[in-house]
Design a protein around this motif. Structure first.
Motif, short mmCIF file in Angstrom:
data_model
loop_
_atom_site.label_atom_id
_atom_site.label_comp_id
_atom_site.label_asym_id
_atom_site.label_seq_id
_atom_site.Cartn_x
_atom_site.Cartn_y
_atom_site.Cartn_z
N ALA A 171 0.82 -1.21 0.00
CA ALA A 171 0.00 0.00 0.00
C ALA A 171 0.85 1.26 0.00
CB ALA A 171 -0.93 -0.01 1.20
N THR A 172 1.98 1.24 0.72
CA THR A 172 2.83 2.42 0.77
C THR A 172 3.37 2.79 -0.60
OG1 THR A 172 4.65 0.96 1.43
CG2 THR A 172 3.49 2.15 3.19
N GLU A 173 3.76 1.79 -1.38
CA GLU A 173 4.25 2.05 -2.73
C GLU A 173 3.11 2.48 -3.64
OE1 GLU A 173 6.73 -0.18 -6.35
OE2 GLU A 173 6.66 -1.09 -4.35
N ALA A 174 1.93 1.89 -3.45
CA ALA A 174 0.76 2.30 -4.23
C ALA A 174 0.43 3.76 -3.98
CB ALA A 174 -0.44 1.42 -3.89
N PHE A 175 0.64 4.20 -2.75
CA PHE A 175 0.41 5.61 -2.41
C PHE A 175 1.46 6.50 -3.08
CE2 PHE A 175 1.52 9.19 0.39
CZ PHE A 175 0.33 9.92 0.33
N SER A 176 2.72 6.07 -3.02
CA SER A 176 3.80 6.91 -3.55
C SER A 176 3.71 7.08 -5.06
CB SER A 176 5.16 6.33 -3.15
OG SER A 176 5.39 5.09 -3.81
N CYS A 177 3.12 6.10 -5.76
CA CYS A 177 3.02 6.21 -7.22
C CYS A 177 1.65 6.71 -7.68
CB CYS A 177 3.38 4.89 -7.90
SG CYS A 177 2.20 3.55 -7.66
N GLY A 178 0.77 7.04 -6.75
CA GLY A 178 -0.51 7.63 -7.11
C GLY A 178 -1.63 6.67 -7.39
N LEU A 179 -1.40 5.39 -7.10
CA LEU A 179 -2.45 4.40 -7.34
C LEU A 179 -3.57 4.53 -6.31
CD1 LEU A 179 -3.50 2.02 -8.95
CD2 LEU A 179 -1.96 0.51 -7.67
N VAL A 180 -3.20 4.87 -5.07
CA VAL A 180 -4.20 5.13 -4.03
C VAL A 180 -3.97 6.52 -3.45
CG1 VAL A 180 -4.41 2.68 -3.46
CG2 VAL A 180 -2.87 4.13 -2.11
N ASN A 181 -5.03 7.12 -2.92
CA ASN A 181 -4.96 8.48 -2.40
C ASN A 181 -4.56 8.54 -0.93
OD1 ASN A 181 -6.28 8.73 -4.89
ND2 ASN A 181 -7.48 10.49 -4.20
N HIS A 182 -4.93 7.52 -0.17
CA HIS A 182 -4.65 7.51 1.27
C HIS A 182 -4.35 6.09 1.71
CE1 HIS A 182 -6.31 11.62 1.73
NE2 HIS A 182 -7.26 11.21 0.89
N VAL A 183 -3.54 5.96 2.74
CA VAL A 183 -3.27 4.67 3.39
C VAL A 183 -3.51 4.85 4.88
CG1 VAL A 183 -1.56 2.89 3.90
CG2 VAL A 183 -1.59 3.97 1.64
N THR A 184 -4.22 3.90 5.46
CA THR A 184 -4.51 3.98 6.89
C THR A 184 -4.56 2.57 7.46
OG1 THR A 184 -6.04 4.92 8.53
CG2 THR A 184 -7.03 3.92 6.56
N THR A 185 -4.85 2.44 8.74
CA THR A 185 -4.93 1.12 9.37
C THR A 185 -6.20 0.42 8.92
OG1 THR A 185 -6.14 1.96 11.29
CG2 THR A 185 -3.71 1.99 11.39
N PRO A 186 -6.25 -0.90 9.01
CA PRO A 186 -7.48 -1.61 8.65
C PRO A 186 -8.69 -1.13 9.45
CG PRO A 186 -5.66 -3.16 8.81
CD PRO A 186 -5.14 -1.85 9.32
N GLU A 187 -8.46 -0.81 10.71
CA GLU A 187 -9.57 -0.37 11.56
C GLU A 187 -10.13 0.99 11.13
OE1 GLU A 187 -7.02 -3.28 13.42
OE2 GLU A 187 -6.56 -1.27 12.67
N GLU A 188 -9.26 1.82 10.56
CA GLU A 188 -9.68 3.17 10.20
C GLU A 188 -10.08 3.31 8.74
OE1 GLU A 188 -10.21 5.89 12.12
OE2 GLU A 188 -9.97 4.45 13.76
N LEU A 189 -10.01 2.21 7.97
CA LEU A 189 -10.26 2.30 6.54
C LEU A 189 -11.67 2.79 6.23
CD1 LEU A 189 -9.17 1.82 3.66
CD2 LEU A 189 -10.08 -0.51 3.81
N LEU A 190 -12.68 2.11 6.74
CA LEU A 190 -14.05 2.52 6.43
C LEU A 190 -14.42 3.84 7.09
CD1 LEU A 190 -15.90 -0.92 6.44
CD2 LEU A 190 -15.23 0.48 4.48
N PRO A 191 -13.97 4.11 8.33
CA PRO A 191 -14.22 5.46 8.87
C PRO A 191 -13.60 6.56 8.02
CG PRO A 191 -13.69 3.97 10.67
CD PRO A 191 -13.47 3.20 9.38
N LEU A 192 -12.41 6.31 7.46
CA LEU A 192 -11.81 7.31 6.58
C LEU A 192 -12.65 7.49 5.32
CD1 LEU A 192 -9.56 9.24 5.71
CD2 LEU A 192 -8.29 7.25 4.86
N ALA A 193 -13.13 6.38 4.75
CA ALA A 193 -13.99 6.48 3.57
C ALA A 193 -15.23 7.31 3.88
CB ALA A 193 -14.38 5.08 3.09
N GLU A 194 -15.81 7.09 5.04
CA GLU A 194 -17.00 7.85 5.44
C GLU A 194 -16.67 9.32 5.66
OE1 GLU A 194 -18.57 5.85 8.82
OE2 GLU A 194 -19.16 4.06 7.70
N LYS A 195 -15.49 9.59 6.21
CA LYS A 195 -15.07 10.98 6.42
C LYS A 195 -14.92 11.71 5.09
CE LYS A 195 -11.37 13.76 8.51
NZ LYS A 195 -10.09 13.72 9.27
N ILE A 196 -14.27 11.05 4.14
CA ILE A 196 -14.12 11.66 2.81
C ILE A 196 -15.48 11.83 2.15
CG2 ILE A 196 -13.14 11.35 0.51
CD1 ILE A 196 -10.84 9.81 1.86
N ALA A 197 -16.34 10.80 2.29
CA ALA A 197 -17.68 10.89 1.72
C ALA A 197 -18.44 12.08 2.30
CB ALA A 197 -18.44 9.59 1.98
#
Length: 260
Positions: A171-197
Motif C-alpha cells: 500500500a505504501t508504494e501504491a500511495f507513492s506512485c498515485g495508485l491510491v490516495n490515502h493509506v490507513t490502518t485496517p480499523e480506520e479504513l471505512l471510517p476514513l472512507a465515510e469521512k471523505i464521503a
C-alpha cells in the motif's frame, strides 16, 4: 436489494457495497459481476445516495482476482466476449457513474480486483493491502481495463513494470506512485472512507457529476476534454445548485444544495 454474493448497506446518504465471498478471497466470478452491475445501477437511481463505498468482506482481500476456474478452458472468441461484456457491464459503468465511488481496499487487490478498484473514482487502502496485475504469469493480460487505467494512474513506465513482472506492491508504494490516495490502518479504513464521503456530500451533487464527466472526457478517444469542460461548466449555470451555491456565498452562509 438482496444478493447472494454482495451486501448493500445504506446509512446517512452513503451506500456501502461489500463483495461477500470470503472463502474465495472475494474472487470475481460472473455472478458477482452481474450483481455488482445491478447494485450500481440501482444506487445510481437512488436520489438519497450521494456516495458509494466499495470494499471486500473480511480482512484479507478486497478482491484477490478473478475466478480462473470459470474461464480456464475458454476459446479465443469466448475470452474476447468475457472481457468486452465485463467492461461494458461493470467496469465502464462504475467509471462513468455520476455518483462518486470510493474503493476501500482492505487487503489483496489483484488482477480483476485491482481493475475493479481502478474503475472507481479514487481509492484508499489499508496498510496491509497489496496490489498487482499478475495476469501475464497465467499467459494472459489484464482484460477488464487494467492496461488502460493503470498507466493513467501511475504512468506508462511504472505500469509496464507492474504488468510485465506480475509483481504485487504494498500500500505504501501504491500511495507513492498515485495508485491510491490515502493509506490507513485496517480499523480506520471505512471510517476514513465515510469521512471523505462526508466532505464530498457537503458540495453540489450536480456539479460533482458534471466534474466526473469532464475529467473522464480527457481519457476518451476522439473527445476534447476542454470542450466537455466548457459545456458542463455552462450547464451548471442553469441548475438550482448553482443558484443556491452562489446565493449562499454572497449571503455568507452554508449552502443547502437541492441536488438539481
Amino acid at each position: 436489494m438482496k444478493f447472494d454474493n454482495i451486501l448493500v448497506a445504506k446509512n446517512n446518504n452513503i451506500a456501502q457495497v461489500t463483495i461477500n465471498r470470503p472463502s474465495k478471497l472475494n474472487a470475481l466470478n460472473s455472478a458477482i459481476i452481474h450483481e455488482l452491475s445491478e447494485a450500481f445501477v440501482a444506487l445510481e437511481d437512488d436520489e438519497d445516495i450521494k456516495v458509494i463505498v466499495l470494499t471486500g468482506s473480511g480482512d484479507k482481500a478486497f478482491v484477490a482476482g478473478a475466478d480462473i476456474s470459470e474461464f480456464a478452458h475458454f476459446s479465443v472468441d469466448e475470452g474476447g466476449t468475457l472481457a468486452r461484456k465485463g467492461q461494458e457491464m461493470l467496469f465502464n459503468l462504475i467509471e462513468n457513474l455520476s455518483t462518486p465511488v470510493i474503493a476501500a481496499i482492505n487487503g489483496f487487490a489483484l488482477g480483476g480486483g485491482l481493475e475493479l478498484a481502478m474503475a472507481c473514482h479514487f481509492r484508499i487502502a489499508s496498510d496491509n493491502a497489496k496490489m498487482g496485475l499478475p495476469e501475464v504469469s497465467l499467459g494472459v493480460i489484464p482484460g477488464y481495463g487494467g492496461t488502460q487505467r493503470l498507466p493513467q494512474l501511475v504512468g506508462k513506465g511504472k505500469a509496464m513494470e507492474m504488468i510485465m513482472t506480475a509483481t504485487m506492491i504494498p500500500a505504501t508504494e501504491a500511495f507513492s506512485c498515485g495508485l491510491v490516495n490515502h493509506v490507513t490502518t485496517p480499523e480506520e479504513l471505512l471510517p476514513l472512507a465515510e469521512k471523505i464521503a462526508g466532505k464530498i456530500m457537503r458540495n453540489s451533487s450536480v456539479a460533482i457529476s458534471a466534474a466526473i464527466r469532464a475529467v473522464n472526457a480527457n481519457f476518451e478517444d476522439g473527445t476534447n476534454g476542454f470542450d466537455v469542460e466548457i459545456e458542463e461548466f455552462g450547464e451548471c449555470f442553469g441548475t438550482n445548485d448553482f443558484k443556491e451555491g452562489t446565493t449562499a456565498f454572497l449571503e455568507k452562509r452554508k449552502p443547502n444544495f437541492p441536488g438539481k
